[in-house]
Scaffold this motif. Sequence first.
Motif, PDB file in Angstrom:
ATOM      1  N   LEU A   1       6.984 -27.540  56.947  1.00  0.00           N
ATOM      2  CA  LEU A   1       7.604 -26.616  55.997  1.00  0.00           C
ATOM      3  C   LEU A   1       8.907 -27.167  55.431  1.00  0.00           C
ATOM      4  O   LEU A   1       9.220 -26.980  54.265  1.00  0.00           O
ATOM      5  N   PHE A   2       9.663 -27.854  56.266  1.00  0.00           N
ATOM      6  CA  PHE A   2      10.966 -28.353  55.842  1.00  0.00           C
ATOM      7  C   PHE A   2      10.821 -29.511  54.861  1.00  0.00           C
ATOM      8  O   PHE A   2      11.606 -29.664  53.936  1.00  0.00           O
ATOM      9  N   LEU A   3       9.783 -30.350  55.056  1.00  0.00           N
ATOM     10  CA  LEU A   3       9.696 -31.587  54.292  1.00  0.00           C
ATOM     11  C   LEU A   3       8.759 -31.510  53.086  1.00  0.00           C
ATOM     12  O   LEU A   3       9.005 -32.156  52.076  1.00  0.00           O
ATOM     13  N   ALA A   4       7.671 -30.741  53.196  1.00  0.00           N
ATOM     14  CA  ALA A   4       6.574 -30.915  52.237  1.00  0.00           C
ATOM     15  C   ALA A   4       6.662 -29.989  51.035  1.00  0.00           C
ATOM     16  O   ALA A   4       7.310 -28.944  51.069  1.00  0.00           O
ATOM     17  N   ASP A   5       5.983 -30.403  49.934  1.00  0.00           N
ATOM     18  CA  ASP A   5       5.771 -29.523  48.789  1.00  0.00           C
ATOM     19  C   ASP A   5       4.559 -28.636  49.032  1.00  0.00           C
ATOM     20  O   ASP A   5       4.456 -27.543  48.500  1.00  0.00           O
TER      21      ASP A   5
END
Lengths: 248, 262
Positions: free
Chosen positions: B209-213
Amino acid sequence: MNRLVPFLSRYWAVLLLVVVWHAWVTLGDLNSIVLPAPLPVLADVVTHPALYLTNAAQTMATALAGVAIGVLLGAFVAILAWASRLLAGLLTPLGLIFSSVPIVALIPILARVLGYDISTVVAIVAVSAFFPTFVFTGAGLRDLPRATDDLFKVLGATPWGRLRHLVLPATVPNVMISLRLTVPEGVLAAILAEFLMGRSGLGFMFREAASRFAMERALGTSLVVTLAAVLFFTLAHRAERAVKARWS
Amino acid sequence: MPDIPQTECREAIALRAAGKAFALDDGGSVVALDGIDISIREGEFVAILGPSGCGKSTVLRLVAGLETATSGTVHIEGRAPAELAAHHRLGVAFQDHALLPWLSVSDNVALPFRVARKPVARDTIARLIALVGLSGFENARPSQLSGGMRQRASIARALALDPDVLLLDEPFGALDAVTRRHMNIELQRIWSARTLTTVLVTHSVEEALFLADRIIVMTGRPGRVLRDVAVPFARPRTPEALRTAQFHAMVDDLTRALEPQG
């Protein structure tokens, strides 16, 4: 005193051996043809430095040249066997057969084929160094750091790039293990070859002295041989440790 | 904002009905992936999320060209992954850092140049080492670094040749929770500095959730795509984003999706 205690704790066994040797000769009242005392042996070495040094230098040079040739050839053939399954099938059984033949049995054959001179001694040492290197380098070529094989595939490495940047460097510690194993073995093989068929070097010197019952000279030669073997082993061991530290 | 080039919406990675079956010794086979359809746009950061054994790493290995699909197709920019690998257009970081222990940090980062037989761009390497926060450790060897630093070095190496596609297979999976969170913040910063098509395989909901689109949730045995979730948080994301109610709601939702059914 500060230096004496560690020295004693490390070499007490050697000193004990010399003391027992001396006691045995003195108490048994042995003739020097049977066994000379330690001191006359040491005196023979110290009073004939040129004789011992030239022969020792020759034996060491022979051993080093032979080990260098054997290790290079062993590593090269291991790479060939690694690169080709056909060659691996051909070379591995041959390697196993040859490595189980004692070097003593090979010396007369090689001497007859190659002639009774110093190049034969080098060849004998090379044969003794070849097979351990072949086996250890072969194992090293297959022991790659985790996930690096996948990495090189994703990086699009060519077979040559993989060999040069991954496989060869990865096997260096194993080549050093073979060096540590084959260097003392090489000194032994050189002396044995000189003893059986040579005309110079420490092995020949021992045989020549023993045949005319010059036991101080013969045991002096043994002493120098022992010191040389220990020195070579220590150097090879240090080199292996240094490489291992750099490689882990 | 400068005008967005047309290529922005182009499809970078396409898996169409991709399946993978592994042959077993007894003559049978096990289906690891079954009819996977995934489409990733150029410049998109997609996380593949799933429990262990769901085949998510197999998806990444298909995209990396390390495995070939037994059915369906896998394409990157319309070409076979192995073709892109041969042209040195892929960057990869594994859970095992796979750094060469006999090389220094800067030589490890320079390795892709050497493997591709390109001149080593010293300034690029220095810039990447600075980007991953390893300045001052250029001459250190991997054994002298902490686990987190080794992963940074391996990410710098993955970026060395400015790849078309970055593949991350649980790069922080072996790290402790605190280091892992810190590494996620770092990776988010690195990725903001140079947007490139990225596939991250992970089993951590927060990380995804923090990193992805976009997050693709997978289920196992055989591996299938369960959900395809767009991540709504604006970039650049700060650690504060991890503390919003919406973030927690999505974590709960995705964690439930990962739980075994029945």
